[in-house]
Write an enzyme that holds these catalytic residues in place. Structure first.
Site, PDB file in Angstrom:
ATOM      1  N   ASP A  90      38.095  65.899  29.516  1.00 61.19           N
ATOM      2  CA  ASP A  90      37.447  65.420  30.725  1.00 61.19           C
ATOM      3  C   ASP A  90      35.943  65.420  30.435  1.00 61.19           C
ATOM      4  O   ASP A  90      35.493  66.050  29.473  1.00 61.19           O
ATOM      5  CB  ASP A  90      37.792  66.360  31.883  1.00 61.19           C
ATOM      6  CG  ASP A  90      37.009  66.039  33.149  1.00 61.19           C
ATOM      7  OD1 ASP A  90      36.961  64.866  33.518  1.00 61.19           O
ATOM      8  OD2 ASP A  90      36.423  66.984  33.712  1.00 61.19           O
ATOM      9  N   ASP A 126      38.555  70.895  33.828  1.00 63.18           N
ATOM     10  CA  ASP A 126      38.102  72.002  34.675  1.00 63.18           C
ATOM     11  C   ASP A 126      38.381  71.813  36.149  1.00 63.18           C
ATOM     12  O   ASP A 126      38.353  72.767  36.911  1.00 63.18           O
ATOM     13  CB  ASP A 126      36.596  72.210  34.488  1.00 63.18           C
ATOM     14  CG  ASP A 126      35.787  71.089  35.128  1.00 63.18           C
ATOM     15  OD1 ASP A 126      36.156  69.908  34.939  1.00 63.18           O
ATOM     16  OD2 ASP A 126      34.807  71.387  35.832  1.00 63.18           O
ATOM     17  N   ASP A 166      42.173  67.528  37.386  1.00 63.23           N
ATOM     18  CA  ASP A 166      42.701  67.636  36.020  1.00 63.23           C
ATOM     19  C   ASP A 166      44.018  68.396  35.964  1.00 63.23           C
ATOM     20  O   ASP A 166      44.665  68.431  34.914  1.00 63.23           O
ATOM     21  CB  ASP A 166      41.690  68.343  35.115  1.00 63.23           C
ATOM     22  CG  ASP A 166      40.405  67.546  34.938  1.00 63.23           C
ATOM     23  OD1 ASP A 166      40.483  66.305  34.917  1.00 63.23           O
ATOM     24  OD2 ASP A 166      39.330  68.165  34.832  1.00 63.23           O
TER      25      ASP A 166
END
Length: 635
Positions: free
Chosen positions: A338, A531, A535
């Site tokens: 990410d 995080d 996600d």
């Protein structure tokens, strides 16, 4: 804190405080070892009668071997015949039957010594994990509305209640500092020894220790959802998920043990019955065969190796939720990241300032900061922080936020506009063309109907992101970035980090689909690093989900298999190295144990091994394998 200090060049174990505690916990075993050793030495004195010698050896044997015999008999009644206790019992009883008294006592004595050193070794490897249990807070200083302070259990404190923390006390619950500034020792959480300064308004995590000042904290999570509770739960469950190698060794031992017992039985019976050899000689060889065949080295050292790997990871500020994930880390072919909060700080800052012709940069930044000074938006805060001096607020008359557009204000009796380009377009204010290099969010500024310029705001890369991605590529791991951000911004970040593949403007379900495509397209494992709450589906779906633990969402931490307590991408390299080192040492132990046992079993069958050498092939190899496993803890 326990440190395992292997000095192979001098071949000794450096005993420390925790070792002494472990020894004291095993005082009964030590007393048995000492008494047995004394009797064993007395029995070797010259001119003793045969009867007295036998009695001394028998008493020594019963003192040191009673626990093994008792456990073997209990296991037999529970249907568990073929374990190391059973092998030791029949081998030593058989040695007494053929009048090899010293060997019988020596087998039990060295076995007990081996168990003692294994206990010390296990405690040493366990320490890096169980030291996390020390972060469990014992109490909280609850501040009542009238200001009185009461010491209560952390579980009794409710949301939004205030607790007081004094120097030396451990933070019992997650919360927000509402009064005071202090340095915190966060080493138990992050592995980072440098104290961290927290000021009024800062979020703090339970488990840290206040170093120098009194602070008051408003609780933001109940104890059951606090960082401490989550970590303890992870630690307690970590050893329950076995790696494939561990499962293989467990199954192997279950098949291997009855085979070698059967082989020993045939060795004792066939040569005397069919070839006419002396029964006592071949019975003795069968006993030696049994002692050598004990699978202790495999059964003990392999799980210990993975346990040491999890401990070493904890010391490096990484929580691995099971040894199966430690082994999966060695098979990762692709790492998917990410962007925001993972590779970047998730904090905005002014990257560039583009003043219009005839406008000074300082003037442009000052007017933008004046308009944004009361806005809580992260972009607004970054502009205010970028201005170096004190803002002249006395001339600011009115400030109005235009939702989704920006700020309209009146400063020195003239209209000040700060925000998106569309805000200026509504007022028919022409905007100059900007350089094509601008990739961040642009904040435009107009004053008194004239365009003054714009500021480029961008998320900042984490300090270790560039070096981490570079090293991953060196190791042959493919890197991918999936983000919901704009394509242009994502491309700019990917370019700085030299990421192989980047896909932007993705929803959570799109990220999940992309990771699933990667899993189907390759034979290696796919890891995902994230995080946020968005996600969570991908972290759960990836072969190895890696979450940022310090500021990551609770859902992400819960769904992940590996948690980085410092939110530091470099920790990925550390845990990958630990995982590879663990697997290498585990397989060294497998080859060492099986190789030496195979050689000694053949030699024992042909009568070329004494009982003393058989003891080395069992207990000695076990100790070597245990010490080798604990090399994982050295770095």
């Amino acid at each position: 804190m326990l440190h395992f200090n292997l000095k192979y060049e001098h071949m000794f174990i450096n005993l420390e405080v925790t070792d002494v505690e472990t020894i004291l916990a095993n005082k009964n075993k030590i007393i048995q070892i000492v008494l047995t050793s004394v009797l064993f030495l007395v029995a070797h004195l010259p001119n003793l009668s045969i009867g007295l010698e036998f009695v001394l050896y028998l008493v020594a044997y019963l003192i040191i071997g009673f626990g093994v015999i008792k456990e073997a008999i209990e296991h037999i009644f529970h249907g568990k015949w073929f374990d190391e206790n059973f092998l030791m019992m029949i081998a030593t009883v058989g040695a007494f039957a053929v009048k090899q008294y010293p060997e019988a006592v020596a087998v039990m004595l060295f076995y007990a010594l081996g168990e003692l050193f294994e206990d010390i070794a296990v405690e040493r490897s366990r320490d890096s994990i169980t030291q996390l249990l020390d972060i469990r807070p014992e109490y909280a200083n609850l501040v009542a509305k009238d200001g009185t302070v009461t010491k209560v259990s952390p579980t009794q404190v409710e949301l939004d209640e205030v607790i007081k923390l004094k120097p030396g006390e451990r933070v019992p619950l997650d919360g927000k500092v509402i009064q005071g500034n202090a340095y915190l020792d966060t080493a138990a959480l992050t592995g980072e020894s440098e104290p961290r300064l927290v000021e009024t308004g800062a979020q703090i995590l339970s488990g840290a220790i206040v170093l120098d000042s009194v602070i008051e904290v408003r609780v933001t999570k109940p104890y059951s959802e606090s960082t401490v509770a989550k970590i303890l739960e992870l630690v307690e469950n970590a050893s329950q998920k076995k790696a494939p190698t561990e499962k293989f060794i467990t199954k192997f031992a279950q098949v291997y043990t009855p085979i070698v017992v059967g082989a020993a039985l045939l060795l004792a019976i066939i040569p005397p019955l069919f070839l006419g050899f002396p029964f006592s000689e071949w019975f003795y060889r069968a006993l030696i065969f049994l002692v050598i065949s004990c699978p202790c080295a495999l059964v003990i050292s392999i799980p210990l190796g993975f346990f040491a790997g999890i401990g070493a990871s904890s010391r490096a500020g990484v929580l691995v939720k099971g040894s199966n994930y430690l082994e999966l880390l060695t098979q990762i072919q692709t790492l998917v990241f990410d962007k925001t909060g993972t590779l970047t700080e998730g904090k905005f800052q002014v990257e560039n300032v583009y003043p219009n012709a005839g406008i000074k940069e300082a003037e442009l930044v000052e007017l933008a900061a004046i308009a944004e000074m009361h806005s809580p938006h992260p972009i607004a805060r970054s502009i205010v922080e970028y201005f170096p001096g004190k803002l002249p607020t006395e001339k600011l008359a009115t400030v109005k936020e235009v939702v989704g557009q920006g700020i309209k204000a009146v400063f020195a009796d003239k209209e000040l506009l700060v925000g998106k380009r569309s805000l200026l377009n509504e007022q028919k204010i022409a905007v100059a063309k900007l350089p094509s290099t601008a990739t961040g969010t642009l904040v435009y500024v107009a004053y008194a109907g004239k365009y003054l310029g714009c500021l480029e705001i961008a998320d900042t890369l984490k300090q270790t992101s560039t070096a981490t991605l570079k090293e991953l590529k060196k190791q042959g791991i493919q890197t991918v970035m999936l983000t919901g951000d704009r394509q242009k911004t994502a491309d700019a970040i990917a370019s700085k980090l030299a990421i192989d593949t980047v896909k932007a403007e993705l929803l959570p379900q799109d990220k999940l689909a992309e990771v699933e495509k990667l899993q189907q397209a390759q034979t290696g494992k796919v890891g995902f690093v994230g995080d946020g709450l968005n996600d969570t589906p991908v972290l759960a779906s990836a072969d190895v989900g890696i979450a940022m633990g310090a500021l990551g969402s609770d859902a992400a931490i819960e769904a992940a298999d590996v948690v980085l307590m410092r939110d530091d991408p470099e920790a990925i390299l550390r845990v990958l190295n630990i995982a590879r080192r663990t697997k290498k040492i585990v397989w060294q132990n497998i080859c060492l144990a099986l190789g030496i046992k195979f050689v000694f079993l053949i030699l024992g069958a042909f009568g070329d091994v004494t009982m003393w050498e058989a003891v080395f092939a069992d207990v000695g190899v076990t100790l070597i394998a245990v010490l080798n496993a604990l090399r994982i803890m050295r770095k």
